[in-house]
Design an enzyme around this catalytic site. Structure first.
Site, PDB file in Angstrom:
ATOM      1  N   HIS A 144       0.816  -1.211   0.000  1.00  0.00           N
ATOM      2  CA  HIS A 144       0.000   0.000   0.000  1.00  0.00           C
ATOM      3  C   HIS A 144       0.853   1.265   0.000  1.00  0.00           C
ATOM      4  CE1 HIS A 144       0.882  -0.361   4.347  1.00  0.00           C
ATOM      5  NE2 HIS A 144       0.783   0.960   4.345  1.00  0.00           N
ATOM      6  N   HIS A 259       5.813   6.320  -0.865  1.00  0.00           N
ATOM      7  CA  HIS A 259       6.572   5.088  -1.053  1.00  0.00           C
ATOM      8  C   HIS A 259       5.671   3.877  -0.830  1.00  0.00           C
ATOM      9  CE1 HIS A 259       6.870   5.999   3.287  1.00  0.00           C
ATOM     10  NE2 HIS A 259       6.704   4.700   3.416  1.00  0.00           N
TER      11      HIS A 259
END
Length: 316
Positions: A144, A259
């Protein structure tokens, strides 16, 4: 599974031999449907099953709670960021990615090479690298991109928080988008109790990540909750929702902060291990790209899908 055509009569005194003949003929008929006239097996029998809808994964997105207290021994040494309390609902807004088999193979290789780099840097100790790609039983896990800090809602805040987020996502007219990978890095959590091996991301074409972050931080500000990638502030004990008409301030560029974490360790990597990451970015890593059709909101054990705009919706 072979389906069998039974006769219309269910009488107990029906001839047993007739039943067997009917079953045999029915099974043969079903099998014949998958054979072409020239004897070849029909391609219909070889078709793969249809893909699962994206909402399916949300049904099983959380694990059963093993303890109501913070017990790091249950989580490979991890400590809980948000202490459990009755009436509090841990909340998170994020984008979810289930990598394909090809992507998983690339990411597995990256993690293994990063582990070897850590080991060569610390010959006197073995570094335990925990992958986010699979569970302990080997099941694939979702990855995620976080779009909120760890949040805690009160019971009475849940519905209004969800409604506010869904409304702002619709108003933002964000369409499904794709993100490309730009590199690798080691990133520490706020308390520096864990260090994450992450995929660094390029800015998407229409700056969707920054736009979504602005929306999510605006909702968090409305509820006096911490904002992601902003300085932490004290959270008032009382809930006084603010007007959202002026909460979306001028959007700042946090592209370098976004990220996707793929693994983690407990001890901080040294400079040599960080420098080795540059050599791990090959053509396969650069070819990775992730598409996102929706935003996810997790409140407690419930996961809500917030769909992005379709082509027609985005043009309105």
């Amino acid at each position: 599974m072979v389906l069998v055509d039974y006769s219309d009569s269910s009488s107990e005194d029906e001839d047993q031999g007739t039943k067997k003949k009917s079953i045999k003929q029915g099974g043969g008929k079903r099998k014949a449907e998958h054979v072409e006239p020239d004897g070849r097996e029909s391609s219909r029998a070889k078709l793969p099953p249809p893909p699962l809808p994206s909402s399916f994964h949300s049904l099983y997105a959380t694990n059963v709670r093993s303890s109501t207290t913070d017990d790091p021994s249950l989580h490979a040494g991890r400590t809980r960021q948000v202490p459990h309390a009755v009436g509090n609902w841990p909340t998170h807004i994020y984008l979810e990615w289930y990598p394909s088999r090809c992507c998983l193979a690339t990411l597995d290789a990256v993690i293994e090479r990063a582990r070897l780099a850590l080991g060569s840097a610390r010959e006197d100790s073995k570094i335990n690298v925990h992958s986010f790609l699979h569970s302990e039983l080997g099941a694939q896990l979702p990855l995620h991109i976080s779009l909120s800090a760890p949040l805690v809602l009160k019971t009475e805040q849940r519905e209004q928080f969800q409604t506010s987020l869904e409304s702002k996502v619709r108003q933002g007219r964000i369409k499904p988008f794709t993100v490309h990978i730009s590199g690798l890095d080691w990133v520490a959590n706020h308390d520096k109790t864990r260090f994450f091996l992450v995929l660094k991301l390029m800015k998407p074409e229409d700056d969707e990540l920054n736009r979504l972050l602005s929306i999510c931080n605006a909702i968090a500000r409305q509820f006096d909750l911490p904002r992601l990638y902003e300085e932490r502030c004290d959270t008032p004990t009382g809930f006084q929702p603010r007007s959202t008409s002026k909460t979306i301030r001028q959007m700042t560029d946090k592209s370098n902060a976004f990220h996707i974490s793929i693994a983690w360790i407990l001890s901080e990597p040294d400079d040599q291990a960080r420098q080795e990451l540059v050599h791990l970015v090959d053509d396969k890593v650069r070819a990775l790209k992730v598409s996102f059709p929706l935003l996810k909101l997790k409140i407690g054990n419930s996961v809500i899908d917030c769909l992005f705009a379709t082509g027609c919706d985005g043009d309105k």
